[in-house]
Design a protein around this motif. Sequence first.
Motif, PDB file in Angstrom:
ATOM      1  N   HIS A 164       0.812  -1.222   0.000  1.00  0.00           N
ATOM      2  CA  HIS A 164       0.000   0.000   0.000  1.00  0.00           C
ATOM      3  C   HIS A 164       0.846   1.274   0.000  1.00  0.00           C
ATOM      4  O   HIS A 164       0.288   2.372   0.000  1.00  0.00           O
ATOM      5  CB  HIS A 164      -0.935   0.010   1.215  1.00  0.00           C
ATOM      6  N   GLY A 165       2.162   1.131   0.039  1.00  0.00           N
ATOM      7  CA  GLY A 165       3.020   2.308   0.047  1.00  0.00           C
ATOM      8  C   GLY A 165       2.952   3.093   1.341  1.00  0.00           C
ATOM      9  O   GLY A 165       3.022   4.328   1.332  1.00  0.00           O
ATOM     10  N   ILE A 166       2.801   2.390   2.483  1.00  0.00           N
ATOM     11  CA  ILE A 166       2.711   3.063   3.779  1.00  0.00           C
ATOM     12  C   ILE A 166       3.969   3.893   4.012  1.00  0.00           C
ATOM     13  O   ILE A 166       5.088   3.425   3.823  1.00  0.00           O
ATOM     14  CB  ILE A 166       2.544   2.043   4.922  1.00  0.00           C
ATOM     15  N   GLY A 167       3.771   5.131   4.428  1.00  0.00           N
ATOM     16  CA  GLY A 167       4.882   6.038   4.685  1.00  0.00           C
ATOM     17  C   GLY A 167       5.203   6.963   3.535  1.00  0.00           C
ATOM     18  O   GLY A 167       6.014   7.881   3.683  1.00  0.00           O
ATOM     19  N   ALA A 168       4.561   6.761   2.399  1.00  0.00           N
ATOM     20  CA  ALA A 168       4.841   7.597   1.227  1.00  0.00           C
ATOM     21  C   ALA A 168       4.197   8.968   1.378  1.00  0.00           C
ATOM     22  O   ALA A 168       3.182   9.144   2.055  1.00  0.00           O
ATOM     23  CB  ALA A 168       4.322   6.920  -0.040  1.00  0.00           C
ATOM     24  N   VAL A 169       4.799   9.942   0.733  1.00  0.00           N
ATOM     25  CA  VAL A 169       4.249  11.298   0.650  1.00  0.00           C
ATOM     26  C   VAL A 169       3.973  11.587  -0.821  1.00  0.00           C
ATOM     27  O   VAL A 169       4.884  11.514  -1.653  1.00  0.00           O
ATOM     28  CB  VAL A 169       5.225  12.348   1.223  1.00  0.00           C
ATOM     29  N   LEU A 170       2.724  11.904  -1.149  1.00  0.00           N
ATOM     30  CA  LEU A 170       2.349  12.228  -2.518  1.00  0.00           C
ATOM     31  C   LEU A 170       2.252  13.742  -2.647  1.00  0.00           C
ATOM     32  O   LEU A 170       1.645  14.407  -1.795  1.00  0.00           O
ATOM     33  CB  LEU A 170       1.002  11.602  -2.886  1.00  0.00           C
ATOM     34  N   LYS A 171       2.846  14.290  -3.694  1.00  0.00           N
ATOM     35  CA  LYS A 171       2.792  15.726  -3.936  1.00  0.00           C
ATOM     36  C   LYS A 171       2.200  15.974  -5.318  1.00  0.00           C
ATOM     37  O   LYS A 171       2.533  15.291  -6.277  1.00  0.00           O
ATOM     38  CB  LYS A 171       4.190  16.346  -3.856  1.00  0.00           C
ATOM     39  N   ALA A 172       1.306  16.960  -5.398  1.00  0.00           N
ATOM     40  CA  ALA A 172       0.705  17.334  -6.676  1.00  0.00           C
ATOM     41  C   ALA A 172       0.657  18.854  -6.759  1.00  0.00           C
ATOM     42  O   ALA A 172       0.218  19.519  -5.815  1.00  0.00           O
ATOM     43  CB  ALA A 172      -0.707  16.761  -6.804  1.00  0.00           C
ATOM     44  N   SER A 173       1.110  19.396  -7.875  1.00  0.00           N
ATOM     45  CA  SER A 173       1.041  20.836  -8.103  1.00  0.00           C
ATOM     46  C   SER A 173      -0.241  21.143  -8.867  1.00  0.00           C
ATOM     47  O   SER A 173      -0.461  20.632  -9.967  1.00  0.00           O
ATOM     48  CB  SER A 173       2.262  21.302  -8.901  1.00  0.00           C
ATOM     49  N   VAL A 174      -1.091  21.958  -8.275  1.00  0.00           N
ATOM     50  CA  VAL A 174      -2.371  22.339  -8.890  1.00  0.00           C
ATOM     51  C   VAL A 174      -2.439  23.862  -8.922  1.00  0.00           C
ATOM     52  O   VAL A 174      -2.460  24.513  -7.880  1.00  0.00           O
ATOM     53  CB  VAL A 174      -3.565  21.776  -8.093  1.00  0.00           C
ATOM     54  N   GLY A 175      -2.435  24.421 -10.102  1.00  0.00           N
ATOM     55  CA  GLY A 175      -2.450  25.871 -10.227  1.00  0.00           C
ATOM     56  C   GLY A 175      -1.242  26.536  -9.596  1.00  0.00           C
ATOM     57  O   GLY A 175      -1.338  27.655  -9.100  1.00  0.00           O
ATOM     58  N   GLY A 176      -0.125  25.811  -9.587  1.00  0.00           N
ATOM     59  CA  GLY A 176       1.093  26.363  -9.005  1.00  0.00           C
ATOM     60  C   GLY A 176       1.219  26.168  -7.510  1.00  0.00           C
ATOM     61  O   GLY A 176       2.253  26.523  -6.924  1.00  0.00           O
ATOM     62  N   GLN A 177       0.190  25.604  -6.867  1.00  0.00           N
ATOM     63  CA  GLN A 177       0.225  25.342  -5.432  1.00  0.00           C
ATOM     64  C   GLN A 177       0.406  23.846  -5.197  1.00  0.00           C
ATOM     65  O   GLN A 177      -0.237  23.024  -5.845  1.00  0.00           O
ATOM     66  CB  GLN A 177      -1.077  25.812  -4.763  1.00  0.00           C
ATOM     67  N   VAL A 178       1.283  23.499  -4.265  1.00  0.00           N
ATOM     68  CA  VAL A 178       1.594  22.097  -4.002  1.00  0.00           C
ATOM     69  C   VAL A 178       0.683  21.547  -2.905  1.00  0.00           C
ATOM     70  O   VAL A 178       0.573  22.122  -1.823  1.00  0.00           O
ATOM     71  CB  VAL A 178       3.066  21.918  -3.592  1.00  0.00           C
ATOM     72  N   GLN A 179       0.021  20.451  -3.223  1.00  0.00           N
ATOM     73  CA  GLN A 179      -0.759  19.707  -2.232  1.00  0.00           C
ATOM     74  C   GLN A 179       0.026  18.462  -1.826  1.00  0.00           C
ATOM     75  O   GLN A 179       0.695  17.849  -2.651  1.00  0.00           O
ATOM     76  CB  GLN A 179      -2.108  19.282  -2.807  1.00  0.00           C
ATOM     77  N   ARG A 180      -0.091  18.099  -0.547  1.00  0.00           N
ATOM     78  CA  ARG A 180       0.592  16.908  -0.049  1.00  0.00           C
ATOM     79  C   ARG A 180      -0.418  15.950   0.585  1.00  0.00           C
ATOM     80  O   ARG A 180      -1.322  16.379   1.301  1.00  0.00           O
ATOM     81  CB  ARG A 180       1.651  17.277   0.991  1.00  0.00           C
ATOM     82  N   GLN A 181      -0.247  14.680   0.314  1.00  0.00           N
ATOM     83  CA  GLN A 181      -1.056  13.636   0.932  1.00  0.00           C
ATOM     84  C   GLN A 181      -0.109  12.587   1.503  1.00  0.00           C
ATOM     85  O   GLN A 181       0.895  12.236   0.881  1.00  0.00           O
ATOM     86  CB  GLN A 181      -1.984  12.996  -0.100  1.00  0.00           C
ATOM     87  N   TYR A 182      -0.445  12.076   2.684  1.00  0.00           N
ATOM     88  CA  TYR A 182       0.406  11.101   3.371  1.00  0.00           C
ATOM     89  C   TYR A 182      -0.321   9.762   3.445  1.00  0.00           C
ATOM     90  O   TYR A 182      -1.522   9.718   3.729  1.00  0.00           O
ATOM     91  CB  TYR A 182       0.743  11.599   4.779  1.00  0.00           C
ATOM     92  N   VAL A 183       0.395   8.700   3.193  1.00  0.00           N
ATOM     93  CA  VAL A 183      -0.194   7.363   3.244  1.00  0.00           C
ATOM     94  C   VAL A 183       0.115   6.763   4.609  1.00  0.00           C
ATOM     95  O   VAL A 183       1.267   6.464   4.917  1.00  0.00           O
ATOM     96  CB  VAL A 183       0.358   6.459   2.117  1.00  0.00           C
ATOM     97  N   TYR A 184      -0.933   6.603   5.436  1.00  0.00           N
ATOM     98  CA  TYR A 184      -0.777   6.110   6.800  1.00  0.00           C
ATOM     99  C   TYR A 184      -1.231   4.658   6.893  1.00  0.00           C
ATOM    100  O   TYR A 184      -2.084   4.200   6.135  1.00  0.00           O
ATOM    101  CB  TYR A 184      -1.636   6.928   7.773  1.00  0.00           C
ATOM    102  N   GLY A 185      -0.693   3.965   7.895  1.00  0.00           N
ATOM    103  CA  GLY A 185      -1.216   2.648   8.217  1.00  0.00           C
ATOM    104  C   GLY A 185      -2.408   2.749   9.139  1.00  0.00           C
ATOM    105  O   GLY A 185      -3.340   1.956   9.072  1.00  0.00           O
ATOM    106  N   ASN A 186      -2.407   3.768  10.024  1.00  0.00           N
ATOM    107  CA  ASN A 186      -3.489   3.952  10.988  1.00  0.00           C
ATOM    108  C   ASN A 186      -3.511   5.409  11.398  1.00  0.00           C
ATOM    109  O   ASN A 186      -2.480   6.087  11.373  1.00  0.00           O
ATOM    110  CB  ASN A 186      -3.273   3.049  12.209  1.00  0.00           C
ATOM    111  N   ARG A 187      -4.702   5.915  11.788  1.00  0.00           N
ATOM    112  CA  ARG A 187      -4.819   7.316  12.210  1.00  0.00           C
ATOM    113  C   ARG A 187      -5.528   7.432  13.537  1.00  0.00           C
ATOM    114  O   ARG A 187      -6.342   8.317  13.732  1.00  0.00           O
ATOM    115  CB  ARG A 187      -5.562   8.114  11.153  1.00  0.00           C
ATOM    116  N   GLY A 188      -5.282   6.529  14.459  1.00  0.00           N
ATOM    117  CA  GLY A 188      -5.949   6.571  15.753  1.00  0.00           C
ATOM    118  C   GLY A 188      -6.645   5.254  16.027  1.00  0.00           C
ATOM    119  O   GLY A 188      -6.616   4.318  15.221  1.00  0.00           O
TER     120      GLY A 188
END
Length: 208
Positions: A164-188
């Motif tokens: 599942h790519g746990i620990g990965a950080v995904l980055k996407a540039s949209v309109g010149g602004q960078v969004q980040r998403q994190y791949v977690y194994g658990n969130r609580g």
Amino acid sequence: QVCRRVGFASGGEPIYQDRAVDFGVAGPTWGSSNWNPLVADFDHDERPALWLGLAMTGSSAALAKTLTGCNDPSQTMTSVDVLWLNQGSGKPMAAYGAPKAKCADVAVVAQSMLDIDDDGDLDIIQVRPGCAWPGGVVRVLRNDLSKAGPVVRVRLIGPSGNPHGIGAVLKASVGGQVQRQYVYGNRGIGSTSTRTKHFGLGKHKKID
């Protein structure tokens, strides 16, 4: 608390400052028991929003009784989960109350994000073992927000040891602004969410 890094100490350690009041998220959570914040772009406007599950809301005295086990468990307190939509440009986040729940115990609010109806946006499932005395309750909260634009969904495929790519950080540039998403194994506690990441595009048609 919403902590923002404001600098570094002499030894290189980061220094954080609580900015919850500035962001407008402190007031609605005073006198409440809150659990497992969820951060996602629920309305596809390119900005992360905040969802907070509240176990109960009441006076300090009422919460103290509950914490010490001195309350009557059949006497519930109302809780209203809160969604904060990011307004951007440094403006305070806009708070919206969700359907109410009744709770008799400061128990876990386990909640997860997933696209339960496969319509492209993130919904929420909650398990509240301390509500609806003497048992618990499961709530499905469907996302029917007006959407600011399309969304791109990304799901990683990793090697056999980490499919599942746990620990990965995904980055996407949209309109010149960078969004980040994190791949977690658990969130609580009991709160593993979908590993398909959603990037809201707002007024844009595609990722840069």
